[in-house]
Design an enzyme around this catalytic site. Sequence first.
Site, PDB file in Angstrom:
ATOM      1  N   ASP A 275     -53.319  -6.906 -10.392  1.00 43.36           N
ATOM      2  CA  ASP A 275     -53.316  -5.680  -9.591  1.00 43.36           C
ATOM      3  C   ASP A 275     -54.482  -5.741  -8.608  1.00 43.36           C
ATOM      4  O   ASP A 275     -55.125  -6.782  -8.446  1.00 43.36           O
ATOM      5  CB  ASP A 275     -53.418  -4.457 -10.506  1.00 43.36           C
ATOM      6  CG  ASP A 275     -54.799  -4.346 -11.115  1.00 43.36           C
ATOM      7  OD1 ASP A 275     -55.513  -5.365 -11.176  1.00 43.36           O
ATOM      8  OD2 ASP A 275     -55.180  -3.242 -11.531  1.00 43.36           O
TER       9      ASP A 275
ATOM     10  N   TYR B 124     -46.543  -7.215 -10.602  1.00 43.29           N
ATOM     11  CA  TYR B 124     -47.587  -6.600 -11.425  1.00 43.29           C
ATOM     12  C   TYR B 124     -47.013  -5.838 -12.607  1.00 43.29           C
ATOM     13  O   TYR B 124     -47.385  -6.066 -13.767  1.00 43.29           O
ATOM     14  CB  TYR B 124     -48.491  -5.656 -10.609  1.00 43.29           C
ATOM     15  CG  TYR B 124     -49.281  -4.799 -11.551  1.00 43.29           C
ATOM     16  CD1 TYR B 124     -50.332  -5.350 -12.266  1.00 43.29           C
ATOM     17  CD2 TYR B 124     -48.900  -3.488 -11.835  1.00 43.29           C
ATOM     18  CE1 TYR B 124     -51.026  -4.609 -13.213  1.00 43.29           C
ATOM     19  CE2 TYR B 124     -49.582  -2.740 -12.787  1.00 43.29           C
ATOM     20  CZ  TYR B 124     -50.640  -3.310 -13.464  1.00 43.29           C
ATOM     21  OH  TYR B 124     -51.292  -2.595 -14.419  1.00 43.29           O
TER      22      TYR B 124
ATOM     23  N   GLU C 135     -47.515   2.437 -16.362  1.00 45.92           N
ATOM     24  CA  GLU C 135     -47.726   1.406 -15.344  1.00 45.92           C
ATOM     25  C   GLU C 135     -47.098   1.780 -14.014  1.00 45.92           C
ATOM     26  O   GLU C 135     -47.652   1.494 -12.958  1.00 45.92           O
ATOM     27  CB  GLU C 135     -47.180   0.055 -15.835  1.00 45.92           C
ATOM     28  CG  GLU C 135     -47.938  -0.528 -17.025  1.00 45.92           C
ATOM     29  CD  GLU C 135     -49.418  -0.720 -16.735  1.00 45.92           C
ATOM     30  OE1 GLU C 135     -49.795  -0.833 -15.551  1.00 45.92           O
ATOM     31  OE2 GLU C 135     -50.213  -0.743 -17.690  1.00 45.92           O
TER      32      GLU C 135
END
Length: 344
Positions: free
Chosen positions: A130, A112, A34
């Site tokens: 996102d 996020y 991520e």
Amino acid sequence: MEKFQEALLAWYRENPRSLPWRGEKDPYRILVAEVLLQQTRTAQAIPYYYRFLARFPTLKALREASLEEVLKAWQGAGYYRRALHLHRLAQEVEALPRSYAELLKLPGLGPYTAAAVASLAFGERVAAVDGNVRRVLSRVFALENPAPRLLRNLAQGLLPQGEAPGEWNQVLMDLGATVCLPRRPFCSECPVAPLCQGRADPGRYPGARRRNVREEALAALVLWGREGVYLERLEGRFAGLYGVPLFPQEELSRRVRSFGVNPRFAGEVRHTLTHRRLRVEVYVAPWDGEGAASRREQLVDPGEKPLPKLMEKVLRQAQAFLAHEGILPFPHAKAHGVKPFEPG
DNA sequence: AACGCGGGGCG
DNA sequence: CGCCCAGCGTT
């Protein structure tokens, strides 16, 4: 809204994307993925994902590494503060916290990433918004410039009850990445097109963000000797990485004086960042560090240090020039291969 | 709210 | 060329 979710879930089951971190259970590996994906396309992130995890397979391995080793593994991926934050994070916690609120406190994790890790690794019911989700929701609800807060609320409200939150987050992101594209979206392939309020004019939602790209004229000084090139640790831009002296073009004469060298022009290098267009004049000069004993130890093989792409270009240019002049290039030569020197 | 921060791929 | 990408931290 149930129809919306059912349609999307059915579509997702038929059109799953295969990605290295899909189905991953290890929270650390999910975190690395991520963070790498922040402002980075999946295709670009994939090789770095493998390289980084091969080098640092666990949070413990990351914690015990030096920052320079971590940056070296991150080299080329860009946004190097991400690597710094990951390294710092590894020092701060023994294990990753399991809630969105706690994850959000970690360095480098914003709304996020904290939501992505919390939902994917720990099953927390929290929506991850996102750029993909922003675009999808902006179109579905015909919003030209939605506030982040509004988007989070909308996304949170859409989380289905019976479905794994992490899966659902990936559904929306996948739709944005493969169907609801920024330009020329495939509305005819979209499972929720009938419900989409922005379908008539997808280019309008969300509206374009203005950006201001400025030009910068810089100069780089490649001081080379038998043992390598003079490198310094960079600050500001590319902080933490290494490179040759780089400064505004108008400072050239002053910097040349301070080094006491007589450089030659080796060509020009261009490098584009999101908000800057850099034009770098490359100058080279032989140098053994004389008169600057403390700097002598900075003559190193650039292959050993984490360098930003810009510095790779600068060194390649310098090297091509030297090779063209019939001068034995510095050790870096073998690492990158030499392109012919092209004047102008 | 605006800006700085990489690098790459696409039309 | 311009645009945008699985954003975050600072001011």
